[in-house]
Every structure is written in structure tokens, then in C-alpha cells.
Design a protein around this motif. Structure first.
Motif, short mmCIF file in Angstrom:
data_model
loop_
_atom_site.label_atom_id
_atom_site.label_comp_id
_atom_site.label_asym_id
_atom_site.label_seq_id
_atom_site.Cartn_x
_atom_site.Cartn_y
_atom_site.Cartn_z
N SER A 36 0.84 -1.20 0.00
CA SER A 36 0.00 0.00 0.00
C SER A 36 0.87 1.25 0.00
N ASN A 37 0.38 2.29 -0.61
CA ASN A 37 1.09 3.55 -0.70
C ASN A 37 1.38 4.12 0.70
N GLY A 38 2.66 4.41 0.96
CA GLY A 38 3.05 5.02 2.23
C GLY A 38 3.32 4.04 3.36
N PHE A 39 3.20 2.73 3.09
CA PHE A 39 3.44 1.73 4.14
C PHE A 39 4.87 1.84 4.65
N ILE A 40 5.04 1.77 6.00
CA ILE A 40 6.37 1.78 6.61
C ILE A 40 6.68 0.41 7.21
N ASP A 41 5.87 -0.04 8.15
CA ASP A 41 6.09 -1.37 8.73
C ASP A 41 4.85 -1.84 9.49
N LEU A 42 4.91 -3.10 9.90
CA LEU A 42 3.83 -3.64 10.73
C LEU A 42 4.38 -4.66 11.71
N GLN A 43 3.69 -4.78 12.81
CA GLN A 43 4.03 -5.75 13.84
C GLN A 43 2.77 -6.53 14.17
N ILE A 44 2.93 -7.83 14.37
CA ILE A 44 1.81 -8.67 14.78
C ILE A 44 2.15 -9.24 16.15
N VAL A 45 1.31 -8.95 17.12
CA VAL A 45 1.47 -9.50 18.46
C VAL A 45 0.45 -10.62 18.58
N ARG A 46 0.96 -11.85 18.61
CA ARG A 46 0.09 -13.01 18.63
C ARG A 46 -0.33 -13.35 20.06
N PRO A 47 -1.48 -13.99 20.21
CA PRO A 47 -1.93 -14.37 21.55
C PRO A 47 -1.07 -15.48 22.14
N ILE A 48 -1.14 -15.60 23.44
CA ILE A 48 -0.43 -16.68 24.13
C ILE A 48 -1.32 -17.92 24.02
N PRO A 49 -0.78 -19.02 23.42
CA PRO A 49 -1.61 -20.22 23.21
C PRO A 49 -2.26 -20.71 24.50
N TYR A 69 -6.52 5.82 3.82
CA TYR A 69 -6.83 5.27 2.50
C TYR A 69 -6.79 3.74 2.55
N TRP A 70 -5.74 3.17 3.19
CA TRP A 70 -5.65 1.71 3.29
C TRP A 70 -6.79 1.15 4.14
N MET A 71 -7.06 1.77 5.27
CA MET A 71 -8.08 1.24 6.19
C MET A 71 -9.47 1.27 5.56
N GLU A 72 -9.71 2.21 4.65
CA GLU A 72 -11.02 2.34 4.01
C GLU A 72 -11.04 1.75 2.60
N SER A 73 -9.94 1.11 2.19
CA SER A 73 -9.85 0.59 0.82
C SER A 73 -10.77 -0.61 0.61
N GLU A 74 -11.13 -0.81 -0.64
CA GLU A 74 -11.98 -1.94 -1.01
C GLU A 74 -11.27 -3.27 -0.75
N ASP A 75 -9.94 -3.32 -0.98
CA ASP A 75 -9.19 -4.55 -0.72
C ASP A 75 -9.32 -4.96 0.75
N ARG A 76 -9.10 -3.98 1.64
CA ARG A 76 -9.18 -4.30 3.08
C ARG A 76 -10.61 -4.67 3.47
N LYS A 77 -11.59 -3.93 2.97
CA LYS A 77 -12.99 -4.24 3.30
C LYS A 77 -13.34 -5.66 2.88
N MET A 78 -12.89 -6.06 1.68
CA MET A 78 -13.18 -7.41 1.18
C MET A 78 -12.51 -8.47 2.07
N LEU A 79 -11.26 -8.21 2.47
CA LEU A 79 -10.55 -9.18 3.30
C LEU A 79 -11.11 -9.25 4.72
N ILE A 80 -11.55 -8.13 5.25
CA ILE A 80 -12.18 -8.13 6.58
C ILE A 80 -13.49 -8.91 6.53
N LYS A 81 -14.25 -8.71 5.47
CA LYS A 81 -15.51 -9.46 5.30
C LYS A 81 -15.23 -10.96 5.26
N LYS A 82 -14.15 -11.33 4.59
CA LYS A 82 -13.75 -12.75 4.50
C LYS A 82 -13.38 -13.31 5.88
#
Length: 183
Positions: A36-49, A69-82
Motif C-alpha cells: 500500500s502507498n506510504g506503508f512503513i512497517d507492521l508488527q503482529i502481536v500473537r496471543p499466548i496459546p 486510504y488503506w483502512m477504508e480501501s476496497e481490498d481491506r474491506k473485502m478481506l475483513i468481510k472474509k
């Protein structure tokens, strides 16, 4: 300093037994996010099993406009729905500029303390950690037979301090001083 970037903190409460499906979904959405335009980085904090079920995803963009723009994008909306059938609760997120997410108090809504208070609180939390963490971490690193290296030591110490600030110190510290902080 005018453009501080923007972060979004996303929490997904996953249904029991749906973790593998969610991980596959992450494998699908993460590459799209990274392109996505302007992306810098991401971190995923997973739950403790077998203890927690919340995934926390922190995504940084160069501007709040690109993040929105990314949070409201059609790609993200489609994947969240999934992914919706995997969630205990709906997709939940908060967008913050700069380091405002460190001062997030659930019962304060989107209210953010003034910058000078953020500065004082952050400084007062980092200063003792910057004195204490090297005293505790470096002997342990040397015990593991890692040779002394100024840059590697700095990497380890700063990583521990940032981890403690984001996940331990600031959530508790801001609760403790919230009357003054949000006044």
C-alpha cells in the motif's frame, strides 16, 4: 517534525480453534498491506496459546491520509468481510498520529493528552528504563557468551526498552496518572 506518520492499532478477538485460519488470512492480507502507498512497517502481536485469543496488529504509514486510504480501501474491506466468521468481535481499530497510541486510554475515547505532557510522561518512563535495563540485560547477554559490541548492545537494550514501554509501562503508567494526563 511536521509529518510524524500515523499508526493504527488493530485488535482481532479470534474464536477458539480458528487461529490457523486467521494465520492463513494474515498471510493473504499482510503482503497487500505492505504494497500500500506510504506503508512503513507492521508488527503482529500473537496471543499466548491456550491463554489469550487476541491478535494485535500495529501498522505504520508515512501519513495519516495514506493510512486512512488503506483502512477504508476496497481490498481491506473485502478481506475483513472474509475474516469476519473468525472474529469474536468486529474488526476494531484506532488510528493515531506519531506516538499517540502509547497514550491510549479506552475510557478516554479518542482524547489525546497535550504534547508537552506526552513528552514529560515518556521521558519520565524511559529515563529509569535506560538506567536499569543495561544493568540487567548486559550481564545476561555476556553470560550467553555474546561478545561485547556497542551497536549490538544498543540494539538489544533499545529493543527491550521499546517493548516494555509499549506493552508494560505506558498502559499502566497512563492509567496511574490519567487524571493529570487528560486534564
Amino acid at each position: 517534525m511536521e509529518n510524524q506518520g500515523a499508526s493504527v492499532v488493530i485488535t482481532h478477538h479470534i474464536l477458539d480453534g480458528k487461529e490457523q485460519e486467521y494465520e492463513k488470512w494474515l498471510d493473504e492480507i499482510v503482503p497487500i498491506t505492505k504494497h500500500s502507498n506510504g506503508f512503513i512497517d507492521l508488527q503482529i502481536v500473537r496471543p499466548i496459546p491456550h491463554l489469550t485469543f487476541v491478535y494485535t496488529v500495529i501498522i505504520r504509514f508515512d501519513t495519516i491520509e495514506n493510512l486512512k486510504y488503506w483502512m477504508e480501501s476496497e481490498d481491506r474491506k473485502m478481506l475483513i468481510k472474509k475474516a469476519n466468521p473468525l472474529f469474536r468481535k468486529n474488526d476494531n481499530y484506532q488510528i493515531k498520529s506519531g506516538l499517540d497510541f502509547l497514550f491510549n486510554a479506552e475510557n478516554e475515547g479518542n482524547k489525546v493528552p497535550v504534547r508537552w505532557k506526552q513528552f514529560l510522561v515518556t521521558w519520565s518512563a524511559i529515563y529509569p528504563l535506560s538506567l536499569l535495563i543495561p544493568l540487567l540485560a548486559l550481564p545476561f547477554v555476556r553470560f550467553l557468551k555474546v561478545p561485547s559490541n556497542h551497536y549490538f548492545d544498543g540494539l538489544i537494550i533499545s529493543g527491550i526498552i521499546v517493548f516494555l514501554m509499549v506493552f508494560v509501562v505506558m498502559p499502566n503508567y497512563t492509567k496511574l496518572i490519567k487524571k493529570w494526563l487528560y486534564k
